[in-house]
Structures are given as structure tokens and as C-alpha cells.
Design an enzyme around this catalytic site. Sequence first.
Site, short mmCIF file in Angstrom:
data_model
loop_
_atom_site.label_atom_id
_atom_site.label_comp_id
_atom_site.label_asym_id
_atom_site.label_seq_id
_atom_site.Cartn_x
_atom_site.Cartn_y
_atom_site.Cartn_z
N LYS A 177 0.82 -1.22 0.00
CA LYS A 177 0.00 0.00 0.00
C LYS A 177 0.86 1.27 0.00
O LYS A 177 0.42 2.31 -0.45
CB LYS A 177 -0.98 -0.03 1.16
CG LYS A 177 -2.03 -1.11 0.94
CD LYS A 177 -3.16 -1.07 1.92
CE LYS A 177 -4.21 -2.12 1.56
NZ LYS A 177 -3.75 -3.51 1.73
C1 LIG Z 1 -4.38 -4.58 1.09
C2 LIG Z 1 -3.64 -5.87 0.95
C3 LIG Z 1 -4.08 -6.86 0.03
C4 LIG Z 1 -5.33 -6.71 -0.81
O1 LIG Z 1 -5.23 -5.71 -1.78
P1 LIG Z 1 -6.50 -5.22 -2.60
O2 LIG Z 1 -6.05 -4.02 -3.35
O3 LIG Z 1 -7.54 -4.92 -1.57
O4 LIG Z 1 -6.90 -6.30 -3.49
C5 LIG Z 1 -3.32 -8.00 -0.08
N1 LIG Z 1 -2.21 -8.20 0.66
C6 LIG Z 1 -1.76 -7.28 1.54
C7 LIG Z 1 -0.54 -7.57 2.34
C8 LIG Z 1 -2.46 -6.08 1.72
O5 LIG Z 1 -2.00 -5.17 2.60
#
Ligand SMILES: *Cc1c(COP(=O)(O)O)cnc(C)c1O
Length: 465
Positions: A110
Site C-alpha cells: 500500500k
Molecule cells: C491490502 C492488501 C491486500 C489486498 O489488496 P487489494 O487491493 O484490496 O486487493 C493483499 N495483501 C496485503 C498484504 C495487503 O495489505
Amino acid sequence: MTQFISTRGQGGLKNFTDVLLTGLAPDGGLYVPQHFPQLDLKGMTGLSYADIAYRVTAPFIGDEIDPQTYQAILKDVYGKFTHSAVAPLVQVGPNAWVMELFHGPTIAFKDYALQLLGRLFDHVLEKQGKRVTIVGATSGDTGSAAIEACRSCRHIDIFILHPKGRTSDVQRRQMTSVIAPNVHNIALEGTFDDCQDMVKAMFNDQAFREKMNLSAVNSINWARIMAQIVYYVTSALALGAETGRAPSFSVPTGNFGNIYAAYCARRMGVPMSRLIIGSNRNDILTRFFDTGAMDAKGVEPSLSPSMDIQISSNFERYLFELADRDAGRIQQWMTQFKAAGRFDVSAEQIAQARHEFSAHRCSDEQTLLMMAECYRETGYLVDPHTAVGLYAGWQAMGTDTSSPLIALACAHPAKFPDAVQKATGIHPPLPAHLADLYERPEKFDILPNHLKTVQDFVQSRVKSS
Ligand SMILES: *Cc1c(COP(=O)(O)O)cnc(C)c1O
């Protein structure tokens, strides 16, 4: 310059700044580009991450931000990542790679979008002479990434609610050890649902929302998707996309944000073979691809908690394409979904969706086996989310190694040490920049699950309103 429309059809054309600051469209829809700009990959192989990011994202921003300023922002943002390739590839099998997306400050993917988003917010707010108050709820991951994104922003106050005593130590400390005058951690006496309800209640209080200029940086913000398109382009280029080589991508998915960014990259002209969705037991997407029905059920905890979701909010963007951009159809599906928790797409539509994506489910048991197998075969540790993606990738590709498979590593293994230890017997150490996390002082306020108390707290802490 690309403009944006809502998937629910109201409000006309918007430019990048509107879309950045509002997130969700006022009609309840999500913003999508009116057209996907076409990328010319020629000469891009070997450019830096920031330079590729500029080429990929500039068409969405147009002249809303001065090009030189924007280039400088990109260089600065991605220059702070702890690997010079920013999103490097590591080989884990014959023609199979993991793309490491954990070289940002919170060691999860993120950061790749939120680090840029914070800077873009601050730049635009500075120009407009405004301040915003960001409020959000977190069960772990998103909160720390949002805090790291906003800690140096001069025009943002951020309040992140977490359920007191219910997040992991690493996750809490990543949030509460950020000591900055505009960062406010609230440990709410309640569950994650209580935190989410509290945030919703603050947004629903219109007087409060306006007075505080409330805003969110949630996963439906187009700018987050835009920033995520970049690493699909850099990794495809690294494996020969400029000469037409078409990798497959396997993505562990919750809200469909990350895999939707892959879809955008493909629409922009990046050659790709398959797009593979990996879900854990919270498998609404996999069930959709199995049956053609979107059908909500309760959330169950899993070893990959960042994907423990009931509905995939970003999926609406893909449904809009599946419906040939018919906003009336989206409204109808969403009304049905709200009323009955279910809607069905046509036989042609599900056939089209299966042509564009494959989807596979991975149980907790399979997740542990995948982590163990990857470690045994390659000596490489993966976190449980990455394992879900790898598993889905192997399921989808079988013995076909004719095109490269890239599985996304969305978090560093040290972010989920218990699962990694259980699968491999190894306790993964935190990377150097977080090694002293457990010695850092923490700062947070404990508040009761009471709207007025939380609102008063927010109001008393914002720098100016
Ligand atoms: C947020 C997250 C996801 C999922 O991502 P999306 O964009 O919601 O599909 C998967 N793995 C990790 C470690 C995350 O932080």
C-alpha cells in the site's frame, strides 16, 4: 488529457484534482478514466521507476500539476524506498518471479500508492489554500501506510482508529510509534467493526464533516489505482514487454484494487497473458468467476487478514467495463446487491470475465503448504498473502512455463511472523529500518466507543479548522 466519469453515470466529466480529493463520486460510484491512454513502451526498458511512473501516470494528470514539479515529487517519493529498483523481481521457479512490493516504509504494497497520494494531496491543498482532516479505521495494514503517507504533510491532520488490543504488536507499533503533531492514533474500546461504524458516523454527520473538512484515502481513490499501474509496467518491461513478451500476473486480492490496476495496464497496451486472482476463504470474487453471481456472505478470519473482506469495492470498476460502460446497469446491479446481497451477470458477460481473468481460492492449509514449499525449493520466505497469490498462479498456469509468471509479494514476511514461523520454522527478522520498532516510544489515546467523545477529540486536535 484524460478526464474521469463515475460508474453510476452522474456528475459529468471530472479532472484529476477533483477525483483525487473526493475519492468516491457523489452518486456513490467510482471514478474511471473516460478513455484509457495508450502507452508507447518503446525506449522505456531500463528507465528508473520514477521515470516510468511519470510516463505511465502523466496522461491522467495532464496540466493539473506542473510536469516538472510532478517529476520531482515522483523522484522524491520513490527515491525513499529501500531498494533502488523500488519493485524488484526475484526468481522463484522456471520462468516464475515474485515482485517484491515491500520496500516502502511500512513494508507492504500500500506504500507504493499512498506515499504518492499523500504528496499529491499536500501539493493540491497547498495550491488551493485548504486543509483536510483524514479519518480512517484500520484492523492493521492500511492505517500504518496512511499514517506514513501523511506524517510529513503540512495540510493534513490524520486520525486513525484501531480496535484497542486487537491488532498485532507489529501493526500497532507501526502506527503508534509515528510521533508527529498531525498524526493522531485512537485506540477505540471496541472491535474493528465499531471503528468502521465510528468513521462512518463521523462522515454521516454533515455539519461535522464540513467543519472538519473530512476526507479519506481509501482504496477506491483513483489516484491509488493509478500509482499501482506503474509496477505492472516496470516488471513487464524488465521481462521483455518492449519486444512483445507477455507475462502473467498473479495477485492476492481483497478489494480488487491491485488486480484492477493490472487490468488498467493491459488496457493501456502492456502485453499480458493471464491475470490471476488469488483469494483466501473470503472468496466472493472466486465464487463470482465460478458461478456468474455476486453473492455476499460473512467475513471469516484467515491467515491473510488483509484480504478478509465481505465485498470487493473496486470490482465495480471492472463490472462497468463488463456492462459495456452502461451506468444504468451498474445502478441496477448495485441496487439488487444492496437489497438482496446478490446479483447475476449474463452468460456472455461471465464468459468475457473468464476470458480476462482466472480466479483461484487458497485455504489456510494450502497457504501454509505454499509458504513451506517455496522456502524448501528456493530458500525464499514469503508472507501468507504472497503465498495465496503464488498458489493461485501455480493453479492457473499448471505446467505451462511458456510465458513468465509474476506473483506479487504484497507484504514482507516479517509483517506476519507467526504464520511464517508456523509454515517454515523460521522467524523472519524485520528489515533494518524497522529493526528497533519494539524499542520506539508509542503515542496513542484510548477513547470509549462514543461518537460525541471521539468528535470532540478530533476537533480539539486539528491544527486549524
Ligand atoms: C491490502 C492488501 C491486500 C489486498 O489488496 P487489494 O487491493 O484490496 O486487493 C493483499 N495483501 C496485503 C498484504 C495487503 O495489505
